[in-house]
Design an enzyme around this catalytic site. Structure first.
Site, short mmCIF file in Angstrom:
data_model
loop_
_atom_site.label_atom_id
_atom_site.label_comp_id
_atom_site.label_asym_id
_atom_site.label_seq_id
_atom_site.Cartn_x
_atom_site.Cartn_y
_atom_site.Cartn_z
N GLY A 1 12.13 9.86 10.55
CA GLY A 1 11.46 10.00 9.25
C GLY A 1 11.46 8.73 8.44
O GLY A 1 12.49 8.14 8.21
N SER A 2 10.30 8.30 7.98
CA SER A 2 10.23 6.98 7.36
C SER A 2 8.84 6.77 6.74
O SER A 2 8.09 7.71 6.54
CB SER A 2 10.53 5.91 8.41
OG SER A 2 9.85 6.20 9.62
#
Length: 214
Positions: A181-182
């Site tokens: 997640g980013s």
């Protein structure tokens, strides 16, 4: 262009191996009734690290999306890595998206700059300036500057970048990976035309993010 990477990213092989061994051991000891959550975890880990080949548009002035995800910003902003005002387009990746990063344009890398920082929710605006991040500044053959910034998130704590200043990049070329997640911010010259809108789902290399002014 041939895609020189396995469909399951190498970055995930150790995690997949560990998840598989744990699932097998628990299955051997307690049977499927005890092991099914661990098999489910293995499936999740495998899908997280998938890295499929994508078609690359041939349009010469197109800026390709550097990552899978959802558009969370299309705005004029300061590009702190190239010291200019720019069109900023941001892509948020959740844990179910492909997490490799690919070059948005053809060009030569003029700068790669890493910044330590916080691990705020990558979907919010201040993640762009406060979170751990890595900026790659690319100069195109026509003299345009395109900046692609990998940004760590609330869960993502590891940015991987495989390129250095002075190296060439081809559009769609895989150059990095962020785990779990980013966000990726892209800064473009003013006058570039955004081809996406906030909330739109986008795909690395195959979605045209914007068009550079010719």
């Amino acid at each position: 262009m041939n895609y020189p990477h396995p469909i399951i990213a190498r970055e995930g092989w150790p995690f997949i191996a560990i998840a598989a061994v744990v699932a097998l051991l628990i299955h051997a000891v307690g049977g499927f009734g005890f092991a099914w959550p661990f098999w489910l975890l293995l499936v999740f880990v495998v899908q997280f690290f998938r890295d499929p080949q994508r078609p690359i548009p041939a349009q010469p002035n197109a800026v390709l999306c550097p990552a899978d995800g959802r558009i969370v910003a299309v705005e004029t902003a300061q590009d702190p890595y190239a010291n200019r005002e720019a069109l900023k387009i941001s892509v948020f990746m959740n844990v179910f998206n492909v997490h490799s990063q690919r070059s948005p344009v053809d060009g030569a890398i003029s700068k790669v700059e890493y910044f330590p920082g916080a691990f705020l929710n990558a979907a919010i605006d201040k993640a762009s300036t406060e979170n751990e991040r890595n900026a790659v500044v690319i100069q195109t053959a026509s003299g345009k500057t395109v900046t692609s910034v990998q940004i760590a998130g609330l869960i993502a704590r590891r940015i991987l970048c495989y390129v250095r200043a002075g190296e060439p990049l081809s559009r769609g070329q895989r150059y990095g990976f962020i785990r779990f997640g980013s966000r990726v911010d892209v800064y473009l010259p003013l006058g570039s035309r955004a081809k996406v809108s906030i909330g739109e789902k986008v795909y690395a290399s195959s979605t045209i993010l914007a068009e550079l002014e010719q």
